[in-house]
Design a protein around this motif. Structure first.
Motif, PDB file in Angstrom:
ATOM      1  N   PHE A   1       4.489   7.027   1.972  1.00 26.40           N
ATOM      2  CA  PHE A   1       4.673   5.906   2.884  1.00 26.40           C
ATOM      3  C   PHE A   1       4.379   4.627   2.113  1.00 26.40           C
ATOM      4  O   PHE A   1       3.337   4.512   1.465  1.00 26.40           O
ATOM      5  N   LEU A   2       5.303   3.688   2.155  1.00 24.94           N
ATOM      6  CA  LEU A   2       5.132   2.390   1.518  1.00 24.94           C
ATOM      7  C   LEU A   2       4.977   1.346   2.608  1.00 24.94           C
ATOM      8  O   LEU A   2       5.872   1.166   3.430  1.00 24.94           O
ATOM      9  N   ILE A   3       3.823   0.697   2.621  1.00 29.45           N
ATOM     10  CA  ILE A   3       3.558  -0.355   3.610  1.00 29.45           C
ATOM     11  C   ILE A   3       3.550  -1.668   2.852  1.00 29.45           C
ATOM     12  O   ILE A   3       2.659  -1.920   2.024  1.00 29.45           O
ATOM     13  N   GLU A   4       4.594  -2.455   3.086  1.00 31.97           N
ATOM     14  CA  GLU A   4       4.735  -3.719   2.368  1.00 31.97           C
ATOM     15  C   GLU A   4       4.079  -4.839   3.158  1.00 31.97           C
ATOM     16  O   GLU A   4       4.088  -4.830   4.387  1.00 31.97           O
ATOM     17  N   LYS A   5       3.530  -5.796   2.440  1.00 31.57           N
ATOM     18  CA  LYS A   5       2.911  -6.958   3.115  1.00 31.57           C
ATOM     19  C   LYS A   5       3.959  -7.981   3.439  1.00 31.57           C
ATOM     20  O   LYS A   5       4.945  -8.134   2.845  1.00 31.57           O
TER      21      LYS A   5
ATOM     22  N   VAL B   1       0.857  -1.185   0.000  1.00 31.79           N
ATOM     23  CA  VAL B   1       0.000   0.000   0.000  1.00 31.79           C
ATOM     24  C   VAL B   1       0.896   1.240   0.000  1.00 31.79           C
ATOM     25  O   VAL B   1       1.861   1.320   0.766  1.00 31.79           O
ATOM     26  N   VAL B   2       0.561   2.194  -0.863  1.00 31.87           N
ATOM     27  CA  VAL B   2       1.293   3.450  -0.950  1.00 31.87           C
ATOM     28  C   VAL B   2       0.359   4.574  -0.502  1.00 31.87           C
ATOM     29  O   VAL B   2      -0.760   4.691  -1.007  1.00 31.87           O
ATOM     30  N   VAL B   3       0.813   5.368   0.460  1.00 28.72           N
ATOM     31  CA  VAL B   3       0.053   6.520   0.932  1.00 28.72           C
ATOM     32  C   VAL B   3       0.868   7.764   0.597  1.00 28.72           C
ATOM     33  O   VAL B   3       2.033   7.871   0.986  1.00 28.72           O
ATOM     34  N   VAL B   4       0.269   8.683  -0.158  1.00 31.76           N
ATOM     35  CA  VAL B   4       0.906   9.957  -0.479  1.00 31.76           C
ATOM     36  C   VAL B   4       0.114  11.039   0.234  1.00 31.76           C
ATOM     37  O   VAL B   4      -1.095  11.146   0.069  1.00 31.76           O
ATOM     38  N   MET B   5       0.824  11.824   1.047  1.00 34.52           N
ATOM     39  CA  MET B   5       0.166  12.819   1.893  1.00 34.52           C
ATOM     40  C   MET B   5       0.886  14.158   1.769  1.00 34.52           C
ATOM     41  O   MET B   5       2.115  14.219   1.832  1.00 34.52           O
TER      42      MET B   5
END
Length: 121
Positions: free
Chosen positions: A117-121, A82-86
């Motif tokens: 933010f990169l949230i890897e599984k 999941v990539v979150v750009v803020m």
């Protein structure tokens, strides 16, 4: 992106400083190159880099909720990350809490900044 767009085209990738359209309107560009060949990477370049570096082809936009939804986009990549750009478009630093796939993260985003933010599984 939130209102149904599925793509974004940045019209001017490279211009001279103070570049204008053929009809005379001032234009911005991701990169400017002056008459001496000096290259400047403008803020638009870095905004596009935030989106293009980690978001993979075939990703799906996720619904975001909470206080910062107007300045936050999230995508699930085909590999499950999941990539979150803020964006923090005010001068003050801002404490944020992210909850993604049951994981919770707390971080500080600097004033007038873009954050990925990169949230890897």
């Amino acid at each position: 992106m939130i209102n149904g767009a599925n793509g974004y085209m940045y019209w001017n990738a490279v211009l001279q400083p103070g570049g204008k359209s053929t009809w005379g309107w001032g234009q911005n560009a991701m990169i400017t190159v002056d008459d001496k060949g000096a290259i400047t990477y403008n803020p638009e370049f870095y905004v596009m880099k935030h989106f293009s570096h980690y978001i993979q082809k075939g990703s799906k936009r996720l619904v975001t909720t909470g206080h910062d939804t107007a300045t936050t986009l999230a995508f699930e990549n085909p590999d499950g990350s999941v990539v979150v750009v803020m964006a923090n478009n005010v001068k003050d630093d801002h404490q944020v809490n992210l909850k993604v796939a049951g994981q919770q993260f707390e971080t500080l985003v600097k004033g007038h900044s873009f954050n990925t933010f990169l949230i890897e599984k």
